[in-house]
Design a protein around this motif. Structure first.
Motif, mmCIF file in Angstrom:
data_model
loop_
_atom_site.group_PDB
_atom_site.id
_atom_site.type_symbol
_atom_site.label_atom_id
_atom_site.label_comp_id
_atom_site.label_asym_id
_atom_site.label_seq_id
_atom_site.Cartn_x
_atom_site.Cartn_y
_atom_site.Cartn_z
ATOM 1 N N LEU A 1 0.837 -1.201 0.000
ATOM 2 C CA LEU A 1 0.000 0.000 0.000
ATOM 3 C C LEU A 1 0.872 1.251 0.000
ATOM 4 C CD1 LEU A 1 -2.906 -0.917 2.451
ATOM 5 C CD2 LEU A 1 -2.991 -0.732 -0.045
ATOM 6 N N ILE A 2 1.993 1.191 0.744
ATOM 7 C CA ILE A 2 2.934 2.311 0.748
ATOM 8 C C ILE A 2 3.498 2.507 -0.653
ATOM 9 C CG2 ILE A 2 5.181 3.097 1.579
ATOM 10 C CD1 ILE A 2 4.577 1.734 4.232
ATOM 11 N N VAL B 1 10.284 -0.687 -1.426
ATOM 12 C CA VAL B 1 9.193 -1.646 -1.304
ATOM 13 C C VAL B 1 8.736 -2.184 -2.654
ATOM 14 C CG1 VAL B 1 8.300 -0.775 0.865
ATOM 15 C CG2 VAL B 1 7.529 0.253 -1.259
ATOM 16 N N PHE B 2 9.407 -1.813 -3.712
ATOM 17 C CA PHE B 2 8.962 -2.269 -5.028
ATOM 18 C C PHE B 2 9.228 -3.764 -5.182
ATOM 19 C CE2 PHE B 2 12.403 -3.337 -7.992
ATOM 20 C CZ PHE B 2 13.497 -3.067 -7.213
ATOM 21 N N ASP B 3 8.282 -4.393 -5.867
ATOM 22 C CA ASP B 3 8.391 -5.829 -6.117
ATOM 23 C C ASP B 3 8.701 -6.592 -4.831
ATOM 24 O OD1 ASP B 3 8.236 -8.031 -7.709
ATOM 25 O OD2 ASP B 3 10.312 -7.938 -8.393
ATOM 26 N N TYR B 4 7.986 -6.272 -3.761
ATOM 27 C CA TYR B 4 8.366 -6.727 -2.422
ATOM 28 C C TYR B 4 8.207 -8.237 -2.229
ATOM 29 C CZ TYR B 4 3.694 -7.637 -0.711
ATOM 30 O OH TYR B 4 2.468 -8.179 -0.500
ATOM 31 N N LEU B 5 7.412 -8.891 -3.057
ATOM 32 C CA LEU B 5 7.257 -10.327 -2.896
ATOM 33 C C LEU B 5 8.466 -11.107 -3.393
ATOM 34 C CD1 LEU B 5 3.533 -11.040 -3.826
ATOM 35 C CD2 LEU B 5 4.625 -11.302 -1.605
ATOM 36 N N THR B 6 9.158 -10.575 -4.386
ATOM 37 C CA THR B 6 10.286 -11.308 -4.976
ATOM 38 C C THR B 6 11.606 -10.562 -4.913
ATOM 39 O OG1 THR B 6 9.685 -10.417 -7.151
ATOM 40 C CG2 THR B 6 8.781 -12.573 -6.563
ATOM 41 N N GLY B 7 11.553 -9.254 -4.822
ATOM 42 C CA GLY B 7 12.778 -8.474 -4.800
ATOM 43 C C GLY B 7 13.501 -8.563 -3.466
ATOM 44 N N THR B 8 14.815 -8.371 -3.498
ATOM 45 C CA THR B 8 15.617 -8.460 -2.276
ATOM 46 C C THR B 8 15.183 -7.432 -1.249
ATOM 47 O OG1 THR B 8 17.513 -9.264 -3.539
ATOM 48 C CG2 THR B 8 17.955 -8.355 -1.347
ATOM 49 N N THR C 1 -0.348 -14.886 6.437
ATOM 50 C CA THR C 1 -0.609 -15.708 5.256
ATOM 51 C C THR C 1 -1.794 -15.174 4.472
ATOM 52 O OG1 THR C 1 0.219 -17.661 6.436
ATOM 53 C CG2 THR C 1 -1.091 -18.053 4.453
ATOM 54 N N PHE C 2 -2.833 -14.751 5.204
ATOM 55 C CA PHE C 2 -4.008 -14.172 4.544
ATOM 56 C C PHE C 2 -3.625 -12.894 3.807
ATOM 57 C CE2 PHE C 2 -7.841 -11.580 4.304
ATOM 58 C CZ PHE C 2 -8.774 -12.499 3.820
ATOM 59 N N GLY C 3 -2.808 -12.067 4.461
ATOM 60 C CA GLY C 3 -2.379 -10.810 3.833
ATOM 61 C C GLY C 3 -1.565 -11.051 2.579
ATOM 62 N N SER D 1 -3.455 -12.157 -4.841
ATOM 63 C CA SER D 1 -4.745 -12.190 -5.525
ATOM 64 C C SER D 1 -4.974 -10.957 -6.393
ATOM 65 C CB SER D 1 -5.884 -12.314 -4.498
ATOM 66 O OG SER D 1 -5.761 -13.498 -3.740
ATOM 67 N N PHE D 2 -4.433 -9.818 -5.963
ATOM 68 C CA PHE D 2 -4.651 -8.578 -6.697
ATOM 69 C C PHE D 2 -3.444 -8.162 -7.534
ATOM 70 C CE2 PHE D 2 -7.906 -8.253 -3.426
ATOM 71 C CZ PHE D 2 -8.994 -7.784 -4.160
ATOM 72 N N SER D 3 -2.429 -9.000 -7.547
ATOM 73 C CA SER D 3 -1.224 -8.653 -8.309
ATOM 74 C C SER D 3 -1.311 -9.191 -9.730
ATOM 75 C CB SER D 3 0.021 -9.219 -7.616
ATOM 76 O OG SER D 3 -0.043 -10.631 -7.566
ATOM 77 N N GLN D 4 -0.554 -8.589 -10.621
ATOM 78 C CA GLN D 4 -0.488 -9.030 -12.013
ATOM 79 C C GLN D 4 0.554 -10.145 -12.120
ATOM 80 O OE1 GLN D 4 -2.618 -7.888 -14.351
ATOM 81 N NE2 GLN D 4 -3.541 -6.668 -12.713
#
Length: 291
Positions: A28-29, A39-46, A84-86, A92-95
């Protein structure tokens, strides 16, 4: 009857679940302040992984300070499920091609957390860490891990199989309906509901035949059965769809027969008549035979 006031453990679980769910603040930030590149690409980026690690460490430290002993064990489990839900909601909302797995993460975490919360509401005397059902059984754990492995292997080898959106939507609807039916059954049964089959009749134990119990004798099992299969349809896991169907059917057939032995002992002819009027709700499962 439901508890008039939510017990301490239930309130702690809500707070902790929300704290874990707070991980969504990071993207969200990024959305609000695109110039903050950490915080960019926070799921996969270092940098994103570092941000999440810092958040987890901070929340865990906070829980350690606030709660001690058994209460911390409740808090850390609820926080994990909220986290886990977050993460699932973010996926779910990511491309990304992992969108459907995000739906699964939300469904799985919400199922386990709501098991604990609803138990805290309706039957706090039976509330324990086991009420999360995270350690339900070795077979349950193996089944879950197997579904993750199948999804990953098939996503890497036949990725088009995991993009059948219509099938995933159908699975999601099964998950939502199944879990809703189960929780409705728990709320209807109130203090009569217990995660463990009871072999002794409590003084307050009554035979519930109203609400969803007027349609199925075992609505909580019906809901869980279709929820479990729905999770695999959602993931488009052909092997686990078959495996979960067979394993769940066998488990609930044995569980229902065991439970009905005690229910007939508890309620006698009242339960026998109820059994004649109302089906179990599960295909080809009639329950214990009565002469």
């Amino acid at each position: 009857m439901m508890a008039g006031r939510l017990v301490l453990e239930g309130r702690i679980s809500i707070i902790s679940f929300i704290l874990g769910f707070g991980v969504i603040i990071i993207p969200l930030i990024r959305t609000s302040f695109g110039n903050i590149d950490w915080v960019f690409d926070y799921l996969t980026g270092t940098r994103g992984k570092i941000a999440i690690s810092v958040y987890i460490a901070f929340i865990n430290g906070l829980l350690l300070i606030i709660y001690k002993g058994p209460l911390y064990k409740v808090a850390v489990r609820a926080c994990f499920l909220g986290f886990t839900f977050g993460c699932g909601l973010i996926l779910s909302f990511s491309q990304t091609t992992w969108t459907h797995f995000g739906w699964y993460m939300c469904s799985l975490s919400l199922f386990h957390y709501s098991e604990y919360l609803v138990t805290a509401i309706i039957n706090p005397r039976s509330l324990s860490l086991d009420s999360f059902l995270l350690n339900h059984s070795m077979e349950y754990t193996i089944a879950a891990v197997s579904s993750w492995v199948e999804f990953t292997i098939e996503k890497l080898t036949v990725p088009e199989l995991k993009q059948l959106s219509w099938l995933s939507v159908f699975g999601l609807l099964m998950v939502l309906c199944g879990d809703s039916l189960r929780k409705s059954a728990m709320l209807t049964a109130g203090s009569n509901f217990n995660h463990v089959v009871q072999n002794e009749k409590a003084q307050s134990h009554v035979l519930v035949t109203t609400g969803v119990y007027s349609y199925f004798r075992h609505p909580s099992y019906v809901g869980w059965f279709y929820w479990s299969i729905g999770t695999q349809i959602l993931l488009c896991n052909p092997v686990c769809i078959i495996g979960y169907t067979l394993a769940s059917w066998r488990f609930f057939r044995e569980r229902i027969e065991e439970e009905e032995l005690f229910l007939i002992h508890f309620f006698g002819e009242d339960y026998v008549e109820y059994k004649k009027r109302v089906s179990s709700g599960l295909p080809f499962i009639s329950g214990i035979r009565v002469n």
